[in-house]
Design a protein around this motif. Structure first.
Motif, PDB file in Angstrom:
ATOM      1  N   ARG A   1      39.580  29.198  55.405  1.00  0.00           N
ATOM      2  CA  ARG A   1      38.638  30.129  54.786  1.00  0.00           C
ATOM      3  C   ARG A   1      39.395  31.253  54.092  1.00  0.00           C
ATOM      4  O   ARG A   1      39.106  31.603  52.942  1.00  0.00           O
ATOM      5  CB  ARG A   1      37.700  30.699  55.855  1.00  0.00           C
ATOM      6  CG  ARG A   1      36.724  31.730  55.341  1.00  0.00           C
ATOM      7  CD  ARG A   1      35.943  32.364  56.484  1.00  0.00           C
ATOM      8  NE  ARG A   1      36.775  33.243  57.295  1.00  0.00           N
ATOM      9  CZ  ARG A   1      37.046  34.515  56.983  1.00  0.00           C
ATOM     10  NH1 ARG A   1      36.574  35.057  55.888  1.00  0.00           N
ATOM     11  NH2 ARG A   1      37.797  35.233  57.792  1.00  0.00           N
ATOM     12  N   ARG A   2      40.392  31.802  54.770  1.00  0.00           N
ATOM     13  CA  ARG A   2      41.186  32.889  54.180  1.00  0.00           C
ATOM     14  C   ARG A   2      41.960  32.421  52.958  1.00  0.00           C
ATOM     15  O   ARG A   2      42.029  33.124  51.955  1.00  0.00           O
ATOM     16  CB  ARG A   2      42.151  33.460  55.211  1.00  0.00           C
ATOM     17  CG  ARG A   2      41.482  34.260  56.279  1.00  0.00           C
ATOM     18  CD  ARG A   2      42.523  34.832  57.198  1.00  0.00           C
ATOM     19  NE  ARG A   2      41.934  35.390  58.395  1.00  0.00           N
ATOM     20  CZ  ARG A   2      42.615  35.689  59.472  1.00  0.00           C
ATOM     21  NH1 ARG A   2      43.918  35.483  59.518  1.00  0.00           N
ATOM     22  NH2 ARG A   2      42.019  36.197  60.515  1.00  0.00           N
ATOM     23  N   ILE A   3      42.560  31.238  53.045  1.00  0.00           N
ATOM     24  CA  ILE A   3      43.300  30.684  51.901  1.00  0.00           C
ATOM     25  C   ILE A   3      42.381  30.528  50.698  1.00  0.00           C
ATOM     26  O   ILE A   3      42.767  30.832  49.564  1.00  0.00           O
ATOM     27  CB  ILE A   3      43.942  29.330  52.274  1.00  0.00           C
ATOM     28  CG1 ILE A   3      45.109  29.559  53.228  1.00  0.00           C
ATOM     29  CG2 ILE A   3      44.413  28.584  51.032  1.00  0.00           C
ATOM     30  CD1 ILE A   3      45.677  28.290  53.822  1.00  0.00           C
ATOM     31  N   GLU A   4      41.158  30.074  50.953  1.00  0.00           N
ATOM     32  CA  GLU A   4      40.191  29.855  49.871  1.00  0.00           C
ATOM     33  C   GLU A   4      39.544  31.157  49.394  1.00  0.00           C
ATOM     34  O   GLU A   4      38.846  31.162  48.393  1.00  0.00           O
ATOM     35  CB  GLU A   4      39.100  28.886  50.336  1.00  0.00           C
ATOM     36  CG  GLU A   4      39.590  27.505  50.698  1.00  0.00           C
ATOM     37  CD  GLU A   4      40.041  26.706  49.487  1.00  0.00           C
ATOM     38  OE1 GLU A   4      39.450  26.865  48.400  1.00  0.00           O
ATOM     39  OE2 GLU A   4      40.991  25.923  49.644  1.00  0.00           O
ATOM     40  N   GLY A   5      39.738  32.243  50.145  1.00  0.00           N
ATOM     41  CA  GLY A   5      39.123  33.515  49.784  1.00  0.00           C
ATOM     42  C   GLY A   5      37.615  33.514  49.963  1.00  0.00           C
ATOM     43  O   GLY A   5      36.886  34.149  49.194  1.00  0.00           O
TER      44      GLY A   5
END
Length: 84
Positions: free
Chosen positions: A19-23
């Motif tokens: 989720r964080r990688i995808e923003g």
């Protein structure tokens, strides 16, 4: 009763990392996966997903093999026979 259980905390960590990688927000993850936003709240509190939701989440993670690292014996110890 099964000798294995899903490590829900590990699943949540995988999801949060992606989720964080995808923003994305958790609502964004819900929109992409088709899972209700409440599922992610449930996971954050240690609740297990349904089998269908679990498969959907593994596919979204792009790691169908990720389940290997989320299997533990009922006592919480990792299964030595499951390849990492």
């Amino acid at each position: 009763m099964s000798n294995y259980q899903l490590d829900v905390a590990a699943l949540y960590r995988y999801l949060n990392h992606r989720r964080r990688i995808e923003g994305l927000s958790w609502r964004g993850v819900a929109a992409q996966t088709g899972c209700p936003p409440s599922l992610f709240t449930k996971l954050s509190q240690g609740g297990a997903p349904s089998a269908h939701a679990l498969v959907t989440l593994f596919m979204w993670l792009g790691r169908a093999d990720a389940i290997k690292s989320m299997i533990a014996f009922d006592d919480g110890s990792p299964d030595e026979d499951v390849p990492a």
